[in-house]
Design an enzyme around this catalytic site. Structure first.
Site, short mmCIF file in Angstrom:
data_model
loop_
_atom_site.label_atom_id
_atom_site.label_comp_id
_atom_site.label_asym_id
_atom_site.label_seq_id
_atom_site.Cartn_x
_atom_site.Cartn_y
_atom_site.Cartn_z
N GLY A 70 40.61 37.64 36.67
CA GLY A 70 40.15 36.47 35.91
C GLY A 70 39.62 35.35 36.79
N LEU A 71 39.04 35.75 37.93
CA LEU A 71 38.35 34.79 38.81
C LEU A 71 39.25 33.65 39.29
CD1 LEU A 71 34.90 34.83 36.96
CD2 LEU A 71 35.39 35.82 39.20
N CYS A 127 31.04 39.38 36.19
CA CYS A 127 32.46 39.71 36.08
C CYS A 127 32.76 40.13 34.64
CB CYS A 127 33.32 38.51 36.46
SG CYS A 127 35.09 38.89 36.23
N LYS A 163 24.24 39.08 41.70
CA LYS A 163 25.14 40.24 41.59
C LYS A 163 25.13 40.80 40.17
CE LYS A 163 29.59 42.02 42.92
NZ LYS A 163 30.79 41.76 43.70
C1 LIG Z 1 40.69 42.52 42.63
C2 LIG Z 1 39.22 42.37 42.57
C3 LIG Z 1 38.67 41.08 42.51
C4 LIG Z 1 37.29 40.91 42.46
N1 LIG Z 1 36.77 39.65 42.41
C5 LIG Z 1 35.43 39.47 42.44
C6 LIG Z 1 34.87 38.17 42.49
O1 LIG Z 1 35.57 37.15 42.53
N2 LIG Z 1 33.51 38.06 42.49
C7 LIG Z 1 32.68 39.14 42.47
O2 LIG Z 1 31.46 38.99 42.50
N3 LIG Z 1 33.18 40.41 42.45
C8 LIG Z 1 34.53 40.59 42.44
N4 LIG Z 1 35.04 41.86 42.45
C9 LIG Z 1 34.12 43.00 42.46
C10 LIG Z 1 33.90 43.54 43.88
O3 LIG Z 1 33.29 42.58 44.70
C11 LIG Z 1 33.04 44.82 43.86
O4 LIG Z 1 31.77 44.50 43.33
C12 LIG Z 1 33.66 45.93 43.03
O5 LIG Z 1 35.05 45.98 43.22
C13 LIG Z 1 33.07 47.29 43.35
O6 LIG Z 1 33.25 47.60 44.72
P1 LIG Z 1 34.48 48.52 45.26
O7 LIG Z 1 34.52 49.75 44.39
O8 LIG Z 1 34.13 48.79 46.68
O9 LIG Z 1 35.71 47.70 45.10
C14 LIG Z 1 36.43 42.05 42.48
C15 LIG Z 1 36.99 43.34 42.56
C16 LIG Z 1 38.35 43.51 42.61
C17 LIG Z 1 38.91 44.91 42.72
#
Ligand SMILES: Cc1cc2nc3c(=O)[nH]c(=O)nc-3n(C[C@H](O)[C@H](O)[C@H](O)COP(=O)(O)O)c2cc1C
Length: 302
Positions: A70-71, A127, A163
């Site tokens: 939830g950011l 998100c 993004k």
């Molecule tokens: C716990 C968690 C928190 C995340 N928080 C953000 C965020 O604050 N902002 C954002 O752009 N992406 C956020 N993401 C997305 C990641 O940056 C990424 O795009 C996504 O997890 C896919 O990549 P991965 O499979 O390598 O984790 C979050 C992902 C996870 C798992």
């Protein structure tokens, strides 16, 4: 062998920490660099601090994570302090990240975060876990993407990357709209919407009920998004989603990515996953007689 140029900035290797994985503190971002990342992306920041959703917010499974954090973030004041500290510890490229509820607010936070020594600015409009508060992610709509990209671009002192969401069926058209509105790069992708149910408790595992799926299960989906976006735009792509091994990272580059975001692999393989993934990349490149990443960028399209 792995040196990468992205929007005129040199990266020692193409791997960057994805946003939200290891917070905003200078020490934790610097630790990622020490463990072999080419650059880091900070957790998405809002104007005011946010506590995010109640627990449980993140549950691991064999092939993926589901999260609805939830950011949660400390707000722009604290983030600026940490980003300044980080740049004193490390010379590595630093990608800021922001989110907001309206195009005007996106402009406002862009102005603030540009007070910090960031090299690039990632704009989180994708998100999937805050729709009860903010409505559908802006990344689902061409017109919303146009408005936000323009309002960030006009205020930003650094190149911006928008993004995007793998939930958007027309992600290539969305990327094109971002490019036409002034985006310098595209980050693809954020998590994809999903849910899990605990059959013993007879209810969803997350307090928020639904969340975003990341990790290996997301990889083929993210790869297709990057492939489709590469065909649609000329600006560079930060390919993110499920990258866990050197083979995954090379596939992302062959689909068209310039940089490769690494997030959940930090949980699956440890913070030294960056060094592990780069050495796996080098091994495959030697075997396949690939001398530089430029040689293979987008090669899967030919
Ligand atoms: C716990 C968690 C928190 C995340 N928080 C953000 C965020 O604050 N902002 C954002 O752009 N992406 C956020 N993401 C997305 C990641 O940056 C990424 O795009 C996504 O997890 C896919 O990549 P991965 O499979 O390598 O984790 C979050 C992902 C996870 C798992």
């Amino acid at each position: 062998m792995l040196e990468t140029s992205f929007l005129n900035k040199q990266f020692t290797n193409p791997l960057v920490l994805a946003s939200g994985i290891l917070g905003v503190t200078a020490a934790s971002l610097n630790n990622v660099i020490k463990n072999g990342a080419g650059g880091v992306t900070v957790k998405s920041i809002s104007l005011e601090p946010r506590t995010g959703h109640p627990n449980p917010t993140m549950v691991p499974y064999k092939h993926f994570f589901i999260n609805a954090v939830g950011l949660a973030n400390p707000g722009i004041e604290k983030a600026i302090e940490e980003l300044i500290k980080f740049k004193k510890l490390s010379n590595a490229p630093l990608i800021g990240s922001i989110f907001a509820g309206t195009p005007e607010e996106f402009g406002e936070i862009t102005e603030r975060i540009c007070e910090a020594p960031i090299d690039f600015l990632e704009v989180d409009i994708s998100c999937p876990n805050v729709s009860r508060e903010f409505g559908d992610p802006f990344a689902y709509s061409v017109s919303a993407v146009e408005k936000i990209t323009k309002s960030v671009k006009i205020k930003s002192k650094v190149p911006i990357s928008i993004k995007l969401s793998p939930n958007a069926w027309n992600i290539d058209a969305i990327a094109k709209a971002a490019e036409a509105s002034g985006a310098n790069a595209i980050t693809a992708v954020n998590t994809i919407s999903g849910m899990m149910i605990d059959v013993h408790a007879r209810r969803p595992v997350l307090h928020n009920k639904q969340g975003g799926i990341s990790g290996p299960a997301l990889f083929p989906i993210a790869l297709k998004c990057v492939y489709d976006i590469f065909k649609a735009v000329k600006i560079p792509i930060i390919g993110t989603g499920g990258v866990t091994t050197g083979e995954d990272a090379l596939a992302m580059i062959m689909a068209g990515a310039t940089l490769v975001g690494v997030g959940s692999a930090v949980y699956f393989r440890g913070v030294d996953c960056f060094a592990k993934i780069t050495s796996e990349m080098e091994e495959i490149m030697k075997e396949e007689k690939i001398k530089s990443l430029d040689e293979i960028k987008g090669v899967a399209h030919s």
